[in-house]
Motif scaffolding. Structure first.
Motif, PDB file in Angstrom:
ATOM      1  N   UNK A  45       0.860  -1.174   0.000  1.00 53.37           N
ATOM      2  CA  UNK A  45       0.000   0.000   0.000  1.00 53.37           C
ATOM      3  C   UNK A  45       0.901   1.229   0.000  1.00 53.37           C
ATOM      4  N   UNK A  46       0.616   2.160  -0.871  1.00 60.68           N
ATOM      5  CA  UNK A  46       1.430   3.365  -0.925  1.00 60.68           C
ATOM      6  C   UNK A  46       0.733   4.558  -0.286  1.00 60.68           C
ATOM      7  N   UNK A  88      -2.375  17.284  -6.585  1.00 62.02           N
ATOM      8  CA  UNK A  88      -1.817  17.076  -7.923  1.00 62.02           C
ATOM      9  C   UNK A  88      -1.203  15.676  -8.046  1.00 62.02           C
ATOM     10  N   UNK A  89      -0.548  15.213  -6.981  1.00 64.18           N
ATOM     11  CA  UNK A  89       0.039  13.871  -6.990  1.00 64.18           C
ATOM     12  C   UNK A  89      -1.058  12.822  -7.142  1.00 64.18           C
ATOM     13  N   UNK A  90      -2.150  12.958  -6.401  1.00 62.35           N
ATOM     14  CA  UNK A  90      -3.268  12.009  -6.502  1.00 62.35           C
ATOM     15  C   UNK A  90      -3.864  12.011  -7.910  1.00 62.35           C
ATOM     16  N   UNK A  91      -4.035  13.201  -8.482  1.00 60.79           N
ATOM     17  CA  UNK A  91      -4.595  13.291  -9.841  1.00 60.79           C
ATOM     18  C   UNK A  91      -3.705  12.582 -10.847  1.00 60.79           C
ATOM     19  N   UNK A  92      -2.397  12.783 -10.732  1.00 60.06           N
ATOM     20  CA  UNK A  92      -1.498  12.156 -11.703  1.00 60.06           C
ATOM     21  C   UNK A  92      -1.353  10.650 -11.471  1.00 60.06           C
ATOM     22  N   UNK A  93      -1.357  10.202 -10.234  1.00 64.96           N
ATOM     23  CA  UNK A  93      -1.211   8.776  -9.939  1.00 64.96           C
ATOM     24  C   UNK A  93      -2.442   7.965 -10.324  1.00 64.96           C
ATOM     25  N   UNK A  94      -3.620   8.493 -10.013  1.00 59.01           N
ATOM     26  CA  UNK A  94      -4.843   7.701 -10.138  1.00 59.01           C
ATOM     27  C   UNK A  94      -5.744   8.127 -11.288  1.00 59.01           C
TER      28      UNK A  94
END
Length: 118
Positions: A45-46, A88-94
């Motif tokens: 889990x990250x 922004x990290x969540x948008x790009x990852x998922x």
């Protein structure tokens, strides 16, 4: 001498998250709390996402809950800037919309945004 417990000046992030969850469930959304997210290149889990709304077991959006004060102070502005990197990290990852429920007063707006995504 006993210690004193003061009444909180604002709602905690957990209270915002719980109230949002109850409201989403009331509107018949499949909202889940503290959802584990895994990286595609590892099995651990990250991240743990505050709220994820699903439709047919497929994620529709991520909702990040915060407990910013109702009187939007300099501290809240700092937190907003700092938090934007996480969003922004969540948008790009998922590759999903990421909504921010920054305090209790945002819950109705978040429900409307979720409705518009379905």
């Amino acid at each position: 001498m006993s210690e004193k417990i003061e009444y909180p000046k604002k709602h905690s992030e957990a209270e915002v998250q719980a109230s949002l969850w109850v409201t989403l469930r009331h509107h018949k959304f499949d909202a889940r709390l503290e959802v584990s997210a895994y990286s595609s290149n590892t099995s651990h889990r990250t991240r743990r996402l505050d709220v994820v709304v699903f439709k047919g077991k497929e994620p529709i959006c991520i909702i990040e809950c915060k407990s910013w004060s109702d009187d939007y102070t300099r501290v809240a502005r700092y937190q907003k800037v700092k938090n934007s990197k996480q969003i922004q990290r969540y948008k790009s990852l998922y590759a999903l919309p990421v909504l921010v429920c920054a305090r209790m007063g945002f819950i109705k707006q978040i429900v409307k945004e979720v409705q518009s995504l379905l």
